[in-house]
Write an enzyme that holds these catalytic residues in place. Structure first.
Site, mmCIF file in Angstrom:
data_model
loop_
_atom_site.group_PDB
_atom_site.id
_atom_site.type_symbol
_atom_site.label_atom_id
_atom_site.label_comp_id
_atom_site.label_asym_id
_atom_site.label_seq_id
_atom_site.Cartn_x
_atom_site.Cartn_y
_atom_site.Cartn_z
ATOM 1 N N GLU A 1 10.843 61.966 38.300
ATOM 2 C CA GLU A 1 10.435 61.234 39.494
ATOM 3 C C GLU A 1 11.122 61.817 40.717
ATOM 4 O O GLU A 1 12.351 61.877 40.787
ATOM 5 C CB GLU A 1 10.774 59.742 39.384
ATOM 6 N N GLU B 1 4.943 49.426 41.726
ATOM 7 C CA GLU B 1 6.384 49.203 41.808
ATOM 8 C C GLU B 1 6.700 48.860 43.264
ATOM 9 O O GLU B 1 6.846 49.738 44.109
ATOM 10 C CB GLU B 1 7.138 50.463 41.379
#
Length: 150
Positions: free
Chosen positions: A35, A133
């Site tokens: 990420e 998220e």
């Protein structure tokens, strides 16, 4: 080490270490996602700062179990041009995170045009998971309602 330096950006994880970790994951059948985090607001000093850097790493390792977790919120803050990057590196995406910027709230509360982003993901044939998220701007119920529009 020279073969690993595909771009002018240094990659702190040594390639042999990354290959070792990926081999462990590959044997287990688990997918590993790198990420990229924004370095302007939430994660100043993080070494992995662009989609290109992550894609160079995943392509260099060459393991189908190593992909990119593409977080639209982080990438809007770091590099913008979301659809250009999705088109260039989307073949390396293993998971998508969604939140608007600024603020990391639900889509429609910031500057990201998520209708365009989702159209672009559809255009490249992305079939993976998209996770929301985020931190609801007001209530969870209102955030869910906003998300359902996409």
């Amino acid at each position: 080490m020279k073969a690993f330096l595909v771009s002018p950006h240094p990659f702190p994880p040594h390639p042999a270490f990354l290959n070792y970790v990926v081999c462990l994951h590959q044997r287990s059948g688990i997918q590993m996602n790198l990420e990229v985090l924004n370095i302007t607001t939430d994660h100043v000093g993080n070494f992995l700062a662009t989609t290109q850097m992550a894609a160079e790493m995943t392509r260099l390792v060459g393991c189908p179990k190593l992909k990119i977790l593409y977080d639209v919120y982080h990438m809007q803050l770091n590099e913008g041009s979301l659809c250009d990057h999705i088109r260039s590196y989307g073949d390396q995406f293993g998971h998508i995170h969604v939140a608007d910027a600024p603020g990391r709230h639900e889509p429609g509360t910031g500057e990201i045009n998520y209708h365009t982003v989702f159209s672009c993901l559809e255009e490249i044939g992305y079939q993976g998971i998209v996770g929301f998220e985020l931190m609801p701007r007001t209530t969870t119920a209102q955030a869910v309602q906003a998300i359902s529009q996409y």
